[in-house]
Design a protein around this motif. Sequence first.
Motif, PDB file in Angstrom:
ATOM      1  N   UNK A 120      -4.288  -6.152  -1.919  1.00 43.05           N
ATOM      2  CA  UNK A 120      -3.761  -7.498  -1.661  1.00 43.05           C
ATOM      3  C   UNK A 120      -3.345  -7.636  -0.199  1.00 43.05           C
ATOM      4  N   UNK A 121      -2.731  -6.605   0.361  1.00 48.38           N
ATOM      5  CA  UNK A 121      -2.286  -6.660   1.751  1.00 48.38           C
ATOM      6  C   UNK A 121      -3.473  -6.817   2.702  1.00 48.38           C
ATOM      7  N   UNK A 125      -4.498  -9.892   5.147  1.00 50.37           N
ATOM      8  CA  UNK A 125      -4.811  -9.671   6.554  1.00 50.37           C
ATOM      9  C   UNK A 125      -6.109 -10.404   6.933  1.00 50.37           C
ATOM     10  N   UNK A 126      -7.110 -10.326   6.075  1.00 52.66           N
ATOM     11  CA  UNK A 126      -8.373 -11.011   6.362  1.00 52.66           C
ATOM     12  C   UNK A 126      -8.185 -12.526   6.311  1.00 52.66           C
ATOM     13  N   UNK A 130      -4.346 -11.906  10.975  1.00 51.44           N
ATOM     14  CA  UNK A 130      -3.314 -11.151  11.684  1.00 51.44           C
ATOM     15  C   UNK A 130      -3.210  -9.754  11.096  1.00 51.44           C
ATOM     16  N   UNK A 131      -2.950  -8.763  11.957  1.00 53.23           N
ATOM     17  CA  UNK A 131      -2.795  -7.407  11.442  1.00 53.23           C
ATOM     18  C   UNK A 131      -1.493  -7.249  10.678  1.00 53.23           C
ATOM     19  N   UNK A 132      -0.467  -7.918  11.124  1.00 49.39           N
ATOM     20  CA  UNK A 132       0.817  -7.927  10.413  1.00 49.39           C
ATOM     21  C   UNK A 132       1.245  -9.388  10.241  1.00 49.39           C
ATOM     22  N   UNK A 136       5.570 -12.032   4.313  1.00 52.12           N
ATOM     23  CA  UNK A 136       4.884 -11.321   3.245  1.00 52.12           C
ATOM     24  C   UNK A 136       4.456 -12.325   2.180  1.00 52.12           C
ATOM     25  N   UNK A 137       3.175 -12.693   2.203  1.00 49.88           N
ATOM     26  CA  UNK A 137       2.686 -13.669   1.225  1.00 49.88           C
ATOM     27  C   UNK A 137       2.036 -12.981   0.027  1.00 49.88           C
TER      28      UNK A 137
END
Length: 179
Positions: A120-121, A125-126, A130-132, A136-137
Motif C-alpha cells: 500500500x505504501x 508513492x506511485x 512523492x517518495x515520502x 499518511x494516506x
Amino acid sequence: ALVGKVAWNSTERIGPMTLTDKMPLGRMLAIFAGTFVAGNVALAVLTYFLPDLPLPSSTGMILAMAAALAAGQGVAARLGRKLRTGEKAVFAAYATILNLVFAVAVFWVLLAYVGLPFTAQNVVMVMTGETMPKADIGPFLPWIIGIGAAVSFLVTFFFVGLGVSSQLKALERKAAKGK
C-alpha cells in the motif's frame, strides 16, 4: 414485440429477435476492455513521446467513459433495443471490476519493473509521485478505492446507456432515410 416495425422509444425492437434476447455481456466486456486497453496504450505512447504534456488526473475516467460508450454502441447494433436498468447495472459492475483489476495490474507491473514490492505504501508513492508523502494516506486507501469504484460504476452505468441511445438514434435515422 413488434417484428419488422420500428419502435425505438420503447424496449421493443426490429428484426426477428424478441425482448427476451439476452444482453451479450461477454461481447460488451470485450469491447469495453479492448477500448480501455487501447486507450491506455495510446496514452502511454503519448506520454512516452511527450513526457512534459500535462494530463488531467481524470484521464482514466475519460477512458472508461469512452470504453462504456463503445460497448453500448456495440450492444445496440446487436440487440436493437435499449438496455434495461438491471442489464446496465450488471455491465457497470463487471466493467468496474475490470477497471480495478487493470489498475492493480498496472501498479504491480510498475512496481515490479523498478524492483519494489506491491504494498500500500508503494502504491501511494506511485499515486502521489512523492517518495515520502506529506500525510499518511495508507489508512484512507480503502476509502479512496471504494469511492473511486462507486464513481466508476456510476459513470460506466450512465455512459453505456448513452452509447446505446446514440446508436439506436443513428440506426433510426438510417432507417428513416431508407438505407
